[in-house]
Design a protein around this motif. Structure first.
Motif, short mmCIF file in Angstrom:
data_model
loop_
_atom_site.label_atom_id
_atom_site.label_comp_id
_atom_site.label_asym_id
_atom_site.label_seq_id
_atom_site.Cartn_x
_atom_site.Cartn_y
_atom_site.Cartn_z
N VAL A 203 0.85 -1.19 0.00
CA VAL A 203 0.00 0.00 0.00
C VAL A 203 0.89 1.24 0.00
N LEU A 204 0.83 2.01 -1.08
CA LEU A 204 1.62 3.23 -1.19
C LEU A 204 0.86 4.45 -0.70
N GLU A 205 -0.46 4.41 -0.82
CA GLU A 205 -1.31 5.52 -0.39
C GLU A 205 -2.66 4.97 0.00
N LEU A 206 -3.17 5.42 1.13
CA LEU A 206 -4.53 5.06 1.55
C LEU A 206 -5.12 6.21 2.34
N ARG A 207 -6.17 6.78 1.78
CA ARG A 207 -6.95 7.82 2.47
C ARG A 207 -8.41 7.47 2.28
N GLU A 208 -9.10 7.21 3.36
CA GLU A 208 -10.49 6.79 3.23
C GLU A 208 -11.27 7.11 4.48
N ASP A 209 -12.55 7.34 4.30
CA ASP A 209 -13.45 7.45 5.45
C ASP A 209 -14.73 6.62 5.23
N VAL A 210 -14.69 5.69 4.26
CA VAL A 210 -15.86 4.85 4.01
C VAL A 210 -16.04 3.81 5.10
N ILE A 211 -14.94 3.39 5.75
CA ILE A 211 -15.06 2.42 6.84
C ILE A 211 -15.74 3.06 8.04
N ALA A 212 -15.31 4.26 8.41
CA ALA A 212 -15.95 4.97 9.53
C ALA A 212 -17.39 5.29 9.20
N ALA A 213 -17.68 5.65 7.93
CA ALA A 213 -19.05 5.97 7.54
C ALA A 213 -19.98 4.76 7.69
N ALA A 214 -19.42 3.56 7.58
CA ALA A 214 -20.20 2.34 7.75
C ALA A 214 -20.35 1.95 9.22
N GLY A 215 -19.71 2.71 10.12
CA GLY A 215 -19.81 2.43 11.54
C GLY A 215 -18.98 1.25 11.99
N LEU A 216 -17.84 1.04 11.33
CA LEU A 216 -17.01 -0.13 11.62
C LEU A 216 -15.76 0.28 12.40
N PRO A 217 -15.50 -0.35 13.53
CA PRO A 217 -14.32 -0.02 14.34
C PRO A 217 -13.24 -1.09 14.24
N PRO A 218 -12.20 -0.91 13.41
CA PRO A 218 -11.10 -1.88 13.39
C PRO A 218 -10.49 -2.03 14.78
N SER A 219 -10.07 -3.25 15.10
CA SER A 219 -9.53 -3.49 16.44
C SER A 219 -8.07 -3.95 16.39
N GLY A 220 -7.40 -3.71 15.26
CA GLY A 220 -6.01 -4.12 15.15
C GLY A 220 -5.41 -3.65 13.85
#
Length: 242
Positions: A203-220
């Motif tokens: 992964v060279l670049e990653l900018r996103e807010d679609v995961i937060a918009a779905a209400g998902l909390p990564p735990s690791g």
């Protein structure tokens, strides 16, 4: 980590074939998530699929090509277009391992009402682009337009050597259907395709807010990224769970 116990081969797809399509230039990004934090996002009759007490969320951008109804020819209007899905991993009492879509952004507006009606998945219309800026790089960009503006994702990966997936990676990618609410009932929508040809990806670049918009909390931490040139997939008729 304990290895998942499941059959990585699809069950025979019972006729008729509803859709035939190709998934191309696919990137897979995954994060662990606590099952209790996502349990409320699953339709009745299925639950978070887990390995060693953890479930996972996926961010998967790709190109979709050659959509055909049944075994007919490709529908000319659709051609090739981009999609990005945010998904969770599900299992039901019959032991079918599938996915539950939290969001699915598409560049084709006409797909949105059709897919919402037929497959019960939360499609959104988005401005999207998939490009190959170098022989070993793929760039994905999207910004949602409707039914809610704003959430976006930009991802660039460098594709490396072919790899054999770990048992966990195979468990995440060898999914033979989806669970969704269609017509007020939970249904299993089966699909079938060849095993994914997978490459390691940086992964060279990653900018996103679609995961937060779905209400998902990564735990690791994020798992190893993967990329695939794609597979041809067929979807069968939805089956009621209840």
């Amino acid at each position: 980590m304990a290895e998942p116990e499941f059959d990585p081969t699809p069950a025979p797809l019972r006729p008729p074939v509803v859709f035939d399509q190709q998934w191309c230039n696919v990137s897979f990004l995954h994060w662990p998530v606590q099952p209790a934090a996502i349990a409320g996002l699953f339709p009745a009759g299925c639950r978070p699929d887990t390995v060693a007490g953890l479930s996972y969320l996926g961010l998967v951008p790709f190109q979709l090509r050659g959509i055909a109804l049944g075994r007919g020819g490709a529908i000319p209007y659709f051609g090739s277009f981009a999609e990005t899905n945010v998904r969770l991993y599900s299992v039901d009492d019959a032991g079918r391992h599938g996915v539950v879509f939290c969001s699915l952004d598409t560049a084709r507006l006409a797909v949105v009402p059709i897919a919402r009606l037929l497959f019960g998945v939360p499609y959104n219309w988005a401005r999207m682009q998939v490009s190959q800026p170098a022989p070993d790089r793929w760039h994905y960009r999207s910004r949602r337009r409707w039914p809610g503006r704003g959430p976006a994702c930009t991802l660039t990966v460098r594709v490396g050597r072919p790899v054999r997936p770990t048992p966990l990676e195979e468990w995440l990618t060898a999914r033979w259907g989806l669970h969704a609410r269609i017509g007020g009932r939970t249904r299993w929508v089966p699909n079938s395709h060849q095993p994914w040809p997978l490459h390691e990806a940086e992964v060279l670049e990653l900018r996103e807010d679609v995961i937060a918009a779905a209400g998902l909390p990564p735990s690791g931490d994020r798992l190893r990224a993967l990329w695939s040139p794609g597979v041809r997939a067929r979807f069968g008729r939805p089956v009621r769970l209840d």
